[in-house]
Scaffold this motif. Structure first.
Motif, PDB file in Angstrom:
ATOM      1  N   UNK A   1     -58.610 -64.332  39.165  1.00  0.00           N
ATOM      2  CA  UNK A   1     -57.892 -63.673  40.257  1.00  0.00           C
ATOM      3  C   UNK A   1     -56.385 -63.739  40.053  1.00  0.00           C
ATOM      4  N   UNK A   2     -55.896 -64.847  39.534  1.00  0.00           N
ATOM      5  CA  UNK A   2     -54.468 -64.947  39.241  1.00  0.00           C
ATOM      6  C   UNK A   2     -54.041 -63.887  38.226  1.00  0.00           C
ATOM      7  N   UNK A   3     -54.870 -63.688  37.209  1.00  0.00           N
ATOM      8  CA  UNK A   3     -54.552 -62.662  36.201  1.00  0.00           C
ATOM      9  C   UNK A   3     -54.563 -61.268  36.822  1.00  0.00           C
ATOM     10  N   UNK A   4     -55.559 -60.982  37.646  1.00  0.00           N
ATOM     11  CA  UNK A   4     -55.630 -59.665  38.272  1.00  0.00           C
ATOM     12  C   UNK A   4     -54.480 -59.461  39.255  1.00  0.00           C
ATOM     13  N   UNK A   5     -54.084 -60.527  39.940  1.00  0.00           N
ATOM     14  CA  UNK A   5     -52.949 -60.459  40.850  1.00  0.00           C
ATOM     15  C   UNK A   5     -51.683 -60.073  40.089  1.00  0.00           C
ATOM     16  N   UNK A   6     -51.454 -60.753  38.980  1.00  0.00           N
ATOM     17  CA  UNK A   6     -50.262 -60.469  38.186  1.00  0.00           C
ATOM     18  C   UNK A   6     -50.343 -59.104  37.508  1.00  0.00           C
ATOM     19  N   UNK A   7     -51.543 -58.674  37.152  1.00  0.00           N
ATOM     20  CA  UNK A   7     -51.702 -57.327  36.611  1.00  0.00           C
ATOM     21  C   UNK A   7     -51.247 -56.293  37.626  1.00  0.00           C
ATOM     22  N   UNK A   8     -51.603 -56.512  38.892  1.00  0.00           N
ATOM     23  CA  UNK A   8     -51.167 -55.598  39.938  1.00  0.00           C
ATOM     24  C   UNK A   8     -49.667 -55.595  40.113  1.00  0.00           C
ATOM     25  N   UNK A   9     -49.025 -56.743  39.964  1.00  0.00           N
ATOM     26  CA  UNK A   9     -47.569 -56.812  40.061  1.00  0.00           C
ATOM     27  C   UNK A   9     -46.910 -55.986  38.965  1.00  0.00           C
ATOM     28  N   UNK A  10     -47.346 -56.190  37.727  1.00  0.00           N
ATOM     29  CA  UNK A  10     -46.764 -55.453  36.604  1.00  0.00           C
ATOM     30  C   UNK A  10     -47.041 -53.955  36.717  1.00  0.00           C
ATOM     31  N   UNK A  11     -48.257 -53.604  37.095  1.00  0.00           N
ATOM     32  CA  UNK A  11     -48.623 -52.196  37.226  1.00  0.00           C
ATOM     33  C   UNK A  11     -47.829 -51.525  38.340  1.00  0.00           C
ATOM     34  N   UNK A  12     -47.596 -52.247  39.433  1.00  0.00           N
ATOM     35  CA  UNK A  12     -46.828 -51.686  40.536  1.00  0.00           C
ATOM     36  C   UNK A  12     -45.421 -51.301  40.088  1.00  0.00           C
ATOM     37  N   UNK A  13     -44.748 -52.207  39.370  1.00  0.00           N
ATOM     38  CA  UNK A  13     -43.382 -51.896  38.937  1.00  0.00           C
ATOM     39  C   UNK A  13     -43.360 -50.782  37.906  1.00  0.00           C
ATOM     40  N   UNK A  14     -44.392 -50.710  37.087  1.00  0.00           N
ATOM     41  CA  UNK A  14     -44.458 -49.593  36.140  1.00  0.00           C
ATOM     42  C   UNK A  14     -44.642 -48.270  36.883  1.00  0.00           C
ATOM     43  N   UNK A  15     -45.537 -48.248  37.860  1.00  0.00           N
ATOM     44  CA  UNK A  15     -45.797 -47.012  38.595  1.00  0.00           C
ATOM     45  C   UNK A  15     -44.603 -46.592  39.439  1.00  0.00           C
ATOM     46  N   UNK A  16     -43.805 -47.553  39.917  1.00  0.00           N
ATOM     47  CA  UNK A  16     -42.680 -47.248  40.806  1.00  0.00           C
ATOM     48  C   UNK A  16     -41.336 -47.297  40.089  1.00  0.00           C
ATOM     49  N   UNK A  17     -41.339 -47.194  38.777  1.00  0.00           N
ATOM     50  CA  UNK A  17     -40.088 -47.337  38.040  1.00  0.00           C
ATOM     51  C   UNK A  17     -39.058 -46.271  38.414  1.00  0.00           C
ATOM     52  N   UNK A  18     -39.494 -45.049  38.683  1.00  0.00           N
ATOM     53  CA  UNK A  18     -38.543 -44.004  39.048  1.00  0.00           C
ATOM     54  C   UNK A  18     -37.979 -44.234  40.449  1.00  0.00           C
ATOM     55  N   UNK A  19     -38.820 -44.671  41.381  1.00  0.00           N
ATOM     56  CA  UNK A  19     -38.339 -44.975  42.728  1.00  0.00           C
ATOM     57  C   UNK A  19     -37.409 -46.178  42.702  1.00  0.00           C
TER      58      UNK A  19
END
Length: 402
Positions: free
Chosen positions: A98-116
């Motif tokens: 779960x810790x790995x999946x949590x951190x995956x979501x953090x990294x993915x979020x910043x990648x998806x919102x990089x333009x914003x």
């Protein structure tokens, strides 16, 4: 991973850190602190550390919001204890997953919102140039694979639950957070995370649970299998999901402000969660499921929340006993932490007070997990969860959870 994602082209980010799997925020994380701890910005809007902090540990700690990780173990421990299990090595493996999946979501979020982020938060690691977008996406993929591998090492049911959790995280970060389904997806992620603790801790391959052991002349059934462990933990998971849904919904208006109706609805949700947890629940199994050959339910196996009072055999759906003083105190702490800033936001639903309300809801996550754990008959485990709060507060001063 925050409560919710950004709400649109002009929207602010959702609140971050404790309650979900993706989304940076302007409101506090596990301790409710505000603001970023990242590098400052220069005149062009890029991070001042972009030349010397490219891909270093500090930039990755900021991207992954490592101070927000303290909320994750409580999900798994609450799930394990709600199913009547003592945490074991499979619980540890599931927690690491779960810790790995949590951190995956953090990294993915910043990648998806990089333009914003380039417009709204140019000091974040990706828009400031300290971490390349491709590196963040690779990290998200690698952490997801690692999380699934750890879940597989725990058990097959744990892998199935982790796969559903990973799918929810990726769907939320890539699409759902900007839709009306965003809060529900975030609540689903937290619900699955608690169930992960239940199914992972359950002994694998247990045949026919609740059956009497004739050879030892006892009516104590063998431990629950994963399916029934999930069923036993479902009430706790739904309470945690309901809290997450309420906080996420409030967070979607924390930058623009709203009417008093929104924080008032959040206040009602907190009261409902605290009341449901205090009132307890009963399994209400059929006779064939819940009784051994002697015709009585075993009190030795069932979690404390489901045990009837001594001398009062259950009839139909027995009422759960009142909560212990420890559980009552934890629920009072949860309610006070979440409700007080929401009440302020009801009186003044400006962005400032809404952000404080979201921060209060985030801070209340660990006391709620501890209350659910104590309600299941594990007060020592609940106390261990409370001990995470000071550590999270100290780390958040170094690395912002938002």
């Amino acid at each position: 991973m925050g409560v919710s994602g950004r709400t649109g082209s002009g929207g602010a980010s959702g609140s971050g850190g404790v309650t979900g799997y993706g989304g940076a925020s302007d409101s506090g994380g596990v301790t409710g602190d505000t603001g970023d701890s990242g590098a400052g910005t220069d005149g062009s809007g890029s991070g001042s550390g972009s030349g010397s902090d490219n891909g270093t540990g500090g930039a990755w700690a900021e991207l992954l919001r490592v101070s927000a990780l303290f909320s994750v173990p409580g999900d798994l421990l609450a799930g394990a204890t709600a199913a009547g299990h003592r945490p074991n090595h499979r619980t540890v493996l599931a927690t690491c997953a779960s810790l790995c999946l949590y951190e995956a979501g953090m990294a993915l979020n910043d990648w998806a919102d990089r333009d914003i982020d380039a417009v709204e938060r140019p000091d974040r690691p990706i828009p400031s140039g300290r971490i390349a977008p491709a590196a963040a996406l690779t990290a998200a993929g690698g952490l997801t694979v690692a999380g699934l591998a750890l879940a597989a090492a725990a058990s097959r049911p744990a892998l199935l639950t982790a796969t559903a959790l990973a799918a929810t995280v990726w769907a939320y970060d890539l699409h759902l957070k900007n839709t009306p389904a965003g809060p529900a997806a975030m609540a689903c992620a937290r619900t699955l995370d608690l169930l992960q603790g239940a199914v992972a801790t359950a002994p694998p391959g247990t045949p026919r649970p609740w059956r009497t052991v004739v050879g030892s002349r006892t009516d104590t059934p063998p431990p629950l299998g994963s399916a029934r462990s999930a069923r036993a933990a479902l009430p706790s998971a739904l309470l945690l999901g309901a809290h997450t849904l309420a906080v996420t919904t409030v967070s979607r208006r924390e930058a623009q402000g709203s009417s008093s109706a929104l924080p008032l609805a959040g206040l009602a949700a907190v009261a409902a969660v605290a009341g449901a947890a205090r009132g307890g629940w009963s399994r209400g199994r059929s006779g064939s499921e819940s009784r051994g050959r002697s015709g009585t339910r075993s009190a030795a196996y069932r979690p404390a929340a489901y045990r009837p009072s001594v001398g009062r055999p259950p009839v139909g759906r027995p009422a759960a006993p009142p909560p212990s003083p420890v559980t009552a105190a934890l629920l009072a702490g949860y309610a006070a932490t979440a409700a007080r800033p929401l009440l302020h936001a009801v009186l003044n639903p400006s962005p400032y007070f809404l952000q404080r309300a979201v921060g209060g809801g985030i801070r209340a996550m660990i006391p709620l997990q501890a209350a659910l754990t104590a309600r299941a008959g594990a007060p020592r485990t609940a106390a261990a969860l409370l001990a995470l709060i000071p550590a999270a507060r100290r780390l958040s001063r170094k690395v912002s959870p938002t």
